[in-house]
Design a protein around this motif. Structure first.
Motif, short mmCIF file in Angstrom:
data_model
loop_
_atom_site.label_atom_id
_atom_site.label_comp_id
_atom_site.label_asym_id
_atom_site.label_seq_id
_atom_site.Cartn_x
_atom_site.Cartn_y
_atom_site.Cartn_z
N VAL A 24 8.01 0.52 76.64
CA VAL A 24 8.16 1.36 75.44
C VAL A 24 8.14 0.46 74.22
O VAL A 24 8.41 -0.74 74.31
CB VAL A 24 9.49 2.18 75.46
N HIS A 25 7.79 1.03 73.09
CA HIS A 25 7.85 0.24 71.86
C HIS A 25 8.36 1.10 70.72
O HIS A 25 8.17 2.32 70.71
CB HIS A 25 6.50 -0.39 71.53
N ARG A 26 9.04 0.47 69.79
CA ARG A 26 9.60 1.14 68.63
C ARG A 26 9.37 0.28 67.39
O ARG A 26 9.44 -0.96 67.47
CB ARG A 26 11.11 1.39 68.78
N ALA A 27 9.17 0.95 66.26
CA ALA A 27 8.95 0.24 65.00
C ALA A 27 10.28 -0.06 64.33
O ALA A 27 11.11 0.83 64.15
CB ALA A 27 8.08 1.07 64.09
N PHE A 28 10.49 -1.31 63.98
CA PHE A 28 11.63 -1.73 63.18
C PHE A 28 11.11 -2.10 61.79
O PHE A 28 9.93 -2.03 61.53
CB PHE A 28 12.34 -2.92 63.84
N ALA A 29 12.04 -2.47 60.91
CA ALA A 29 11.65 -2.71 59.52
C ALA A 29 10.57 -3.77 59.40
O ALA A 29 9.60 -3.61 58.66
CB ALA A 29 12.89 -3.10 58.72
N GLU A 31 9.14 -5.51 62.24
CA GLU A 31 8.42 -5.84 63.48
C GLU A 31 8.36 -4.60 64.37
O GLU A 31 9.07 -3.61 64.15
CB GLU A 31 9.13 -6.97 64.23
N VAL A 33 9.06 -3.73 68.24
CA VAL A 33 9.69 -4.30 69.43
C VAL A 33 9.14 -3.59 70.66
O VAL A 33 9.15 -2.35 70.73
CB VAL A 33 11.23 -4.15 69.37
N LEU A 35 9.50 -3.22 74.69
CA LEU A 35 10.52 -3.44 75.72
C LEU A 35 9.94 -3.15 77.10
O LEU A 35 9.42 -2.06 77.34
CB LEU A 35 11.73 -2.53 75.45
N GLY A 40 13.63 -5.91 81.45
CA GLY A 40 14.66 -5.87 80.42
C GLY A 40 14.37 -6.80 79.27
O GLY A 40 15.23 -7.02 78.41
N LYS A 41 13.14 -7.33 79.20
CA LYS A 41 12.80 -8.28 78.13
C LYS A 41 12.21 -7.57 76.91
O LYS A 41 11.44 -6.64 77.04
CB LYS A 41 11.79 -9.31 78.65
N TYR A 42 12.62 -8.08 75.75
CA TYR A 42 12.10 -7.57 74.48
C TYR A 42 11.00 -8.51 73.98
O TYR A 42 11.10 -9.73 74.14
CB TYR A 42 13.20 -7.50 73.43
N GLY A 44 8.61 -9.17 70.43
CA GLY A 44 8.42 -8.80 69.03
C GLY A 44 6.97 -8.95 68.61
O GLY A 44 6.32 -9.94 68.95
#
Lengths: 105, 345
Positions: A24-29, A31, A33, A35, A40-42, A44
């Protein structure tokens, strides 16, 4: 990106990519991320790479994605194809994407 | 499997089954226990307004004899997730997981605690301590894990409410977040939580579920506050050589998180400086509770919540000189947060 670019990979460009079910991936401010739920590794990605992943995930071939991204970022197509192939190779090696048609794992 | 209530041998000080119940809400959990815990559990069958948590987040707690707890923990199939030791190498805490029975926390100083895999039942076999001492461990370690198992995200932080919005205070352990929260309360804020925040996504907001109405106040901070002001804040329910435990009136509502302040003490800073920061995942994970729970559901929920938090909650870094005391810093943050809230509403 490294100075030494890989050559355009015509096989890769003709392929479609998808995210495995365990990724899965999610947008942060600043970057995106990614996953891997199995390990269990992230991971960037910078904003450009994050956008590349989103466009790849939307469907079509890698070349289709390169055309779209070249337009969005006003960059030469060949350069964009090289960058995208480099990202795909990296993500494939990390198991964060797979070529469409590969078995779900 | 986690034991059912009828199977468990009760602790001598627990109420007989069905005899008395103490209820409460903390960290989003609807608690029902066979023992009293000041600031956490109150006697009575009626649910006051504070208990506005759905039944899906029910969690029963039972005091049991240590032998009974051990009898229900399948040691052979359990695996150690991690342990915490002090500087001398003495074991402080061991956490074990079993695929069906759940989690077992073994802290030589505080006792053993078994948490069902879904967080719906907790067995407590405390060490021979005063109630406030072992219940501090229950509140600070066991309940946050249960909250995580219920789908909430638990963060090492304290919080107060200002004008109906929650201000979160994050710092390293012993970094002064509790002292700051106490001094914000002295300046008119309402208590929300000490040391643990239970967070939940709700639309575009991040909701904060109040913790128990208890806070640890370092003895030095208590001295600085003074006995008269301390009495106005709450009632001392316990103390040791480092700190005292204060029971206070708390904000009963689930409220939206309006801002997060990361507090850092630095000799290089002559006063105090507040600046907006972009929190990345590493920073947030560094303050997350129970990171040993790595089920896919928890990992995705955690990622979703932190991604939303970085998009919707203003985050600030407060670099503070050690010369600035907690009351002065509280004034600075109170003014800053009030301005922020007024601008947003």
């Amino acid at each position: 990106m490294a100075d030494q670019k890989p050559l355009r990979d015509t096989t890769l460009l003709a392929s479609s990519m998808r995210l495995p079910e365990h990724v899965v991936h999610r947008a942060f401010a600043s970057e995106t991320v990614v996953l891997n739920l199995t390990t269990g590794k992230y991971h960037g990605l910078n904003p450009v790479a994050g956008r590349m992943l989103t466009v790849l995930e939307a469907g079509g071939t890698v070349q289709d994605a390169a055309r779209r991204l070249a337009g969005e970022y006003d960059q030469p197509l060949e350069r964009t194809e090289q960058d995208l192939c480099e990202l795909c190779t990296d993500l494939l090696e990390r198991g964060l994407i797979e070529t469409d048609g590969a078995e779900q794992g | 499997m986690a034991p059912s209530k009828a199977e468990v041998q009760s602790h001598p000080s627990a109420a007989r089954p069905g005899e008395r119940h103490w209820r409460g809400v903390a960290f989003g959990l609807q608690l029902d226990a066979d023992f009293f815990a000041r600031g956490l559990l109150e006697e009575g069958s009626e649910e006051p307004d504070r208990h506005s948590v759905g039944p899906e987040h029910a969690c029963s707690l039972a005091l049991v004899h240590p032998d009974a707890l051990e009898a229900h923990w399948p040691h052979d199939d359990a695996r150690v997730l991690g342990s915490v030791r002090d500087r001398s190498g003495s074991r402080l805490l061991t956490i074990e997981e079993h695929p069906e029975a759940g989690y077992r926390l073994d802290a030589p100083a505080y006792g053993r605690y078994l948490i069902a895999r879904d967080g719906a039942r907790i067995l407590c076999a405390p060490s021979d301590l005063t109630d406030w001492e072992w219940q501090a461990f229950l509140i600070g370690q066991v309940l946050p894990l249960a909250a995580v198992l219920h789908g909430f995200e638990a963060v090492h932080a304290s919080a107060v409410a200002l004008e109906g919005h929650v201000i979160g205070l994050v710092a390293d352990s012993r970094g002064g977040k509790s002292s700051l929260a106490i001094n914000l309360i002295r300046r008119g804020a309402a208590f929300v939580a000490d040391d643990v925040l239970a967070l939940q996504r709700a639309g575009e907001r991040i909701l904060v579920h109040p913790g128990p109405t208890l806070a640890n106040v370092r003895n030095a901070e208590a001295d600085a506050i003074g006995p008269t002001a301390l009495r106005l804040l709450g009632t001392v329910v316990g103390s040791d050589e480092h700190e005292l435990r204060l029971a206070m009136k708390g904000e009963p509502r689930r409220l939206a998180l309006a801002a997060l302040y990361f507090i850092e003490r630095s000799q290089a800073e002559p006063d105090s400086a507040l600046r907006e920061v972009e929190p990345d995942l590493r920073l947030l994970l560094g303050h997350a509770f129970s990171n040993f729970v790595r089920t896919p559901a928890r990992l995705v929920g955690q990622l979703d919540l932190y991604a939303q938090l970085t998009r919707t909650v203003p985050t600030f870094g407060a670099i503070v000189s050690p010369a600035v005391d907690a009351y002065e810093l509280a004034g600075c943050i109170h003014t800053h947060a009030s301005t922020l809230i007024q601008a947003a509403t």
